[in-house]
Design a protein around this motif. Structure first.
Motif, PDB file in Angstrom:
ATOM      1  N   THR A   9      15.355 -32.665 -43.522  1.00 43.83           N
ATOM      2  CA  THR A   9      16.593 -32.043 -43.078  1.00 43.83           C
ATOM      3  C   THR A   9      17.730 -32.920 -43.565  1.00 43.83           C
ATOM      4  O   THR A   9      17.619 -34.148 -43.557  1.00 43.83           O
ATOM      5  CB  THR A   9      16.651 -31.867 -41.546  1.00 43.83           C
ATOM      6  OG1 THR A   9      17.891 -31.270 -41.186  1.00 43.83           O
ATOM      7  CG2 THR A   9      16.519 -33.186 -40.823  1.00 43.83           C
TER       8      THR A   9
ATOM      9  N   GLN B 238      19.229 -28.112 -35.143  1.00 48.08           N
ATOM     10  CA  GLN B 238      20.177 -29.027 -34.509  1.00 48.08           C
ATOM     11  C   GLN B 238      21.568 -28.397 -34.480  1.00 48.08           C
ATOM     12  O   GLN B 238      21.958 -27.789 -33.513  1.00 48.08           O
ATOM     13  CB  GLN B 238      20.187 -30.350 -35.266  1.00 48.08           C
ATOM     14  CG  GLN B 238      18.815 -31.003 -35.371  1.00 48.08           C
ATOM     15  CD  GLN B 238      18.560 -32.033 -34.301  1.00 48.08           C
ATOM     16  OE1 GLN B 238      19.458 -32.735 -33.861  1.00 48.08           O
ATOM     17  NE2 GLN B 238      17.322 -32.152 -33.851  1.00 48.08           N
TER      18      GLN B 238
ATOM     19  N   GLN C 249      24.975 -27.446 -39.932  1.00 47.72           N
ATOM     20  CA  GLN C 249      25.031 -28.284 -41.131  1.00 47.72           C
ATOM     21  C   GLN C 249      23.678 -28.894 -41.482  1.00 47.72           C
ATOM     22  O   GLN C 249      23.450 -29.270 -42.637  1.00 47.72           O
ATOM     23  CB  GLN C 249      26.062 -29.401 -40.932  1.00 47.72           C
ATOM     24  CG  GLN C 249      27.498 -28.960 -41.016  1.00 47.72           C
ATOM     25  CD  GLN C 249      27.944 -28.135 -39.814  1.00 47.72           C
ATOM     26  OE1 GLN C 249      27.332 -28.202 -38.739  1.00 47.72           O
ATOM     27  NE2 GLN C 249      28.985 -27.363 -39.973  1.00 47.72           N
ATOM     28  N   ASP C 250      22.797 -29.026 -40.517  1.00 46.46           N
ATOM     29  CA  ASP C 250      21.475 -29.612 -40.768  1.00 46.46           C
ATOM     30  C   ASP C 250      20.504 -28.513 -41.188  1.00 46.46           C
ATOM     31  O   ASP C 250      20.027 -27.734 -40.358  1.00 46.46           O
ATOM     32  CB  ASP C 250      20.952 -30.307 -39.508  1.00 46.46           C
ATOM     33  CG  ASP C 250      21.744 -31.552 -39.160  1.00 46.46           C
ATOM     34  OD1 ASP C 250      22.462 -32.059 -40.030  1.00 46.46           O
ATOM     35  OD2 ASP C 250      21.656 -32.016 -38.009  1.00 46.46           O
TER      36      ASP C 250
ATOM     37  N   ASN D  59      18.248 -23.309 -40.234  1.00 47.73           N
ATOM     38  CA  ASN D  59      19.216 -24.224 -39.625  1.00 47.73           C
ATOM     39  C   ASN D  59      19.633 -23.735 -38.238  1.00 47.73           C
ATOM     40  O   ASN D  59      20.650 -24.183 -37.706  1.00 47.73           O
ATOM     41  CB  ASN D  59      20.450 -24.406 -40.517  1.00 47.73           C
ATOM     42  CG  ASN D  59      21.356 -23.171 -40.532  1.00 47.73           C
ATOM     43  OD1 ASN D  59      20.960 -22.077 -40.109  1.00 47.73           O
ATOM     44  ND2 ASN D  59      22.573 -23.324 -41.035  1.00 47.73           N
TER      45      ASN D  59
ATOM     46  N   MET E 104      17.253 -36.402 -35.516  1.00 42.06           N
ATOM     47  CA  MET E 104      16.611 -35.318 -36.254  1.00 42.06           C
ATOM     48  C   MET E 104      15.096 -35.299 -36.088  1.00 42.06           C
ATOM     49  O   MET E 104      14.426 -34.375 -36.552  1.00 42.06           O
ATOM     50  CB  MET E 104      16.932 -35.433 -37.750  1.00 42.06           C
ATOM     51  CG  MET E 104      18.389 -35.221 -38.102  1.00 42.06           C
ATOM     52  SD  MET E 104      18.658 -35.524 -39.878  1.00 42.06           S
ATOM     53  CE  MET E 104      20.360 -35.000 -40.072  1.00 42.06           C
TER      54      MET E 104
ATOM     55  N   TYR F 288      16.956 -27.423 -42.517  1.00 45.22           N
ATOM     56  CA  TYR F 288      15.560 -27.858 -42.599  1.00 45.22           C
ATOM     57  C   TYR F 288      14.864 -27.155 -43.757  1.00 45.22           C
ATOM     58  O   TYR F 288      14.980 -25.938 -43.915  1.00 45.22           O
ATOM     59  CB  TYR F 288      14.813 -27.530 -41.300  1.00 45.22           C
ATOM     60  CG  TYR F 288      15.163 -28.429 -40.153  1.00 45.22           C
ATOM     61  CD1 TYR F 288      14.410 -29.563 -39.875  1.00 45.22           C
ATOM     62  CD2 TYR F 288      16.268 -28.165 -39.341  1.00 45.22           C
ATOM     63  CE1 TYR F 288      14.735 -30.401 -38.819  1.00 45.22           C
ATOM     64  CE2 TYR F 288      16.606 -28.998 -38.292  1.00 45.22           C
ATOM     65  CZ  TYR F 288      15.831 -30.105 -38.035  1.00 45.22           C
ATOM     66  OH  TYR F 288      16.163 -30.936 -36.997  1.00 45.22           O
TER      67      TYR F 288
ATOM     68  N   ASP G 129      22.783 -39.269 -44.242  1.00 42.31           N
ATOM     69  CA  ASP G 129      22.627 -38.371 -43.092  1.00 42.31           C
ATOM     70  C   ASP G 129      21.536 -37.356 -43.399  1.00 42.31           C
ATOM     71  O   ASP G 129      21.802 -36.186 -43.703  1.00 42.31           O
ATOM     72  CB  ASP G 129      23.960 -37.688 -42.785  1.00 42.31           C
ATOM     73  CG  ASP G 129      23.979 -37.066 -41.392  1.00 42.31           C
ATOM     74  OD1 ASP G 129      22.896 -36.979 -40.767  1.00 42.31           O
ATOM     75  OD2 ASP G 129      25.055 -36.668 -40.930  1.00 42.31           O
ATOM     76  N   PHE G 130      20.297 -37.814 -43.330  1.00 37.93           N
ATOM     77  CA  PHE G 130      19.149 -36.947 -43.590  1.00 37.93           C
ATOM     78  C   PHE G 130      17.917 -37.564 -42.951  1.00 37.93           C
ATOM     79  O   PHE G 130      17.929 -38.730 -42.528  1.00 37.93           O
ATOM     80  CB  PHE G 130      18.923 -36.760 -45.102  1.00 37.93           C
ATOM     81  CG  PHE G 130      18.516 -38.019 -45.828  1.00 37.93           C
ATOM     82  CD1 PHE G 130      17.187 -38.404 -45.921  1.00 37.93           C
ATOM     83  CD2 PHE G 130      19.479 -38.825 -46.427  1.00 37.93           C
ATOM     84  CE1 PHE G 130      16.815 -39.564 -46.585  1.00 37.93           C
ATOM     85  CE2 PHE G 130      19.123 -39.993 -47.097  1.00 37.93           C
ATOM     86  CZ  PHE G 130      17.781 -40.363 -47.181  1.00 37.93           C
TER      87      PHE G 130
ATOM     88  N   HIS H  52      22.191 -33.214 -43.695  1.00 35.01           N
ATOM     89  CA  HIS H  52      23.473 -32.712 -43.207  1.00 35.01           C
ATOM     90  C   HIS H  52      24.307 -32.302 -44.423  1.00 35.01           C
ATOM     91  O   HIS H  52      24.744 -33.148 -45.200  1.00 35.01           O
ATOM     92  CB  HIS H  52      24.195 -33.794 -42.411  1.00 35.01           C
ATOM     93  CG  HIS H  52      25.473 -33.326 -41.786  1.00 35.01           C
ATOM     94  ND1 HIS H  52      25.667 -33.312 -40.427  1.00 35.01           N
ATOM     95  CD2 HIS H  52      26.608 -32.833 -42.326  1.00 35.01           C
ATOM     96  CE1 HIS H  52      26.878 -32.844 -40.158  1.00 35.01           C
ATOM     97  NE2 HIS H  52      27.470 -32.551 -41.312  1.00 35.01           N
TER      98      HIS H  52
END
Length: 535
Positions: free
Chosen positions: A122, A98, A101-102, A91, A62, A104, A40-41, A124
């Motif tokens: 980025t 977003q 949790q994401d 973030n 993303m 940047y 998840d990136f 998560h």
């Protein structure tokens, strides 16, 4: 400067390779399972203006965020004053981000003292604070969801690499698993270091002017290809409405209304008429709305081999009313923003399917099914976070795939072995395809999954959310709808509890929670359709 096609091709290949190597090194360096296993990136290489010139095939939602994040930072930071020791961090969902949790991370790349690019990523992060470990399912405002990092410029050596540095300390002091969060941030730095090293090598081989020209040319070429593909779509105004379940927030059925206007080589998408923002975590920041539109448009074009960069986005414009669920006012909570973003994707695909029927596809179980499983110990937390997939919709040519995360998310299902190696507060008892969950048709919708977690100790916290628990994804051209999802707890004493589509609960030793995801819609007149290997 005009580059020969052969040299442009060589440099473009080099730029693309940088993005892919960034992704490999970030994943290999990551600590948490959500980054290391679920992937998840997202990573990208941008030019000095922050426009993406190359990126790896990671998480589509993303993609717009990287350019929008740097665009927002540029309004607050003079990029010409950056040094090689600087980095940019944010973030904030209301300034190009977003959800919290994401995080940047953008680092300037200098060659011979000149800023020529940024390494961007980025990821998560498994926990960002907030009222519940991993995710705050019942948050009604952003402040309850965790640590909000504004657009920030900082010194890497002073503020992050030094354990006493302010940026490192402020993050570590506000999350439950600082080793994992700081470790994943270091993995993002590893991706940036890869970008800087490989781009410098490319400049040394091909020349500074040639590489900078190629950065501009690949964007122009991508724009040209996208415009040519859009011109194959008949001009017109196409409309579609998608819905999601907002009853947990007393908002009934929320609507995403998309009006897609195709005019020559341009597409404009307007979401006027969509539901107002909701007092819950299911609002979609505008950057996520834009990303979902861009992903949907690309799926409907005849040219699937167009490389992604900022040039692809130039022919596409997006508008959504301020204060709507697709462009909320702060401090609206946004953790589950992928639910409305997925309906954006569905609506644009359905609308353009009216224009190009041969590319029409049934709707899939396009919703993030998230689950956080956490345990507070005497001296530390354990926090596991997963994204589970469902069945995709069928099309004229083939069945929908089984057990995949939705198209704008693209996370992998974390292996059972990896999770049980990392965590000892739960085990996974069942992981299977949900039979008969796909909609029947000439071609069948993909099937969802069943995954059961068993608490091995008392006081294990679980939280999660999804959609499509009351109505499954729609089939098309006579195809049957896909199956719905569900969350079920079976207590050690045999008691069974059916949960809402968003929940926070506590499991004790021997309690089980079963996550069931739905299947995709079928395509064509509903009839028995055997998959390979079935009788």
């Amino acid at each position: 400067m005009d580059l020969a096609p052969s040299q442009l091709s060589v440099i473009k290949t080099g730029l693309d390779a940088i993005g892919r190597e960034m992704a490999v090194n970030l994943r290999r360096s990551a600590i948490s399972s959500i980054v290391r296993e679920a992937r998840d990136f997202s990573v990208a290489l941008t030019d000095a203006r922050g426009e993406v010139v190359a990126q790896a095939e990671c998480i589509p939602i993303m993609t717009a965020g990287i350019a929008l994040a740097l665009r927002g930072i540029a309004q607050h930071v003079d990029l010409s004053e950056l040094t090689e020791d600087d980095a940019l961090l944010m973030n904030d969902p209301y300034h190009g981000g977003q959800h919290l949790q994401d995080i940047y991370l953008l680092t300037p790349i200098f060659v011979d003292g000149e800023l020529i690019a940024f390494g961007a990523s980025t990821a998560h992060h498994v926990d960002i604070g907030g009222s519940h470990a991993g995710l705050s399912a019942h948050a009604t405002e952003l402040y309850q969801e965790g640590l909000r990092l504004p657009l920030s410029r900082f010194s890497v050596s002073r503020d992050f690499n030094d354990p006493r540095g302010f940026v490192r300390q402020i993050i570590a002091a506000n999350v439950r698993v600082p080793d994992a969060v700081i470790g994943d941030l270091q993995a993002q730095f590893a991706a940036s270091d890869t970008a800087a090293r490989r781009l410098t090598e490319l400049v040394r081989r091909q020349g500074r002017d040639e590489v900078l020209q190629a950065m501009s040319d690949v964007k122009d070429y991508a724009e040209k290809r996208v415009r040519a593909a859009i011109e194959l779509i008949p001009d017109g105004v196409y409309r579609a409405v998608e819905t999601f379940d907002a009853t947990p927030w007393d908002a009934g059925t929320a609507e995403v209304v998309a009006q897609v206007t195709v005019s020559g080589s341009e597409i404009a998408v307007d979401f006027d008429g969509s539901s107002a923002q909701i007092l819950g975590n299911v609002n979609c920041p505008f950057a996520s709305t834009v990303s979902a539109v861009q992903s949907a448009v690309r799926c409907m074009l005849e040219s699937p081999d167009i490389g992604f960069n900022e040039g692809c986005n130039r022919p596409i414009s997006v508008s959504a009313p301020y204060g709507s669920v697709l462009n909320p006012r702060p401090p609206a909570a946004v953790r589950a923003r992928l639910t409305p973003a997925s309906r954006v994707f569905n609506a644009v695909v359905r609308a353009l399917g009216q224009a190009v029927p041969h590319r029409a596809v049934a709707t899939g179980f396009d919703t993030t099914t998230a689950i956080a499983v956490s345990k507070r110990g005497f001296d530390k937390y354990q926090v596991s976070l997963e994204i589970l997939g469902g069945g995709w919709g069928a099309c004229a040519e083939h069945d929908g795939p089984d057990a995949l995360d939705n198209p704008i998310s693209n996370c992998a299902n974390a292996p059972v072995e990896a999770l049980e190696t990392d965590y000892d507060h739960f085990r996974i008892e069942e992981y299977a395809v949900a039979e008969d969950s796909g909609g029947a048709g000439t071609t069948s919708g993909g099937r969802g999954i069943v995954r059961t977690y068993v608490a091995t100790v008392d006081d294990v916290s679980v939280a999660g959310y999804a959609d499509r628990h009351t109505a499954g994804p729609a089939g098309i051209k006579g195809g049957a709808d896909g199956g719905t999802g569900s969350f079920t707890i079976r207590r050690a004493d045999g008691t069974v509890e059916e949960l809402d589509c968003i929940y926070q609960e506590v499991l004790n030793r021997g309690d089980r929670i079963t996550i069931r995801t739905g299947g995709g819609g079928g395509y064509g007149t509903a009839q028995r359709h055997n998959r390979p290997g079935e009788r």
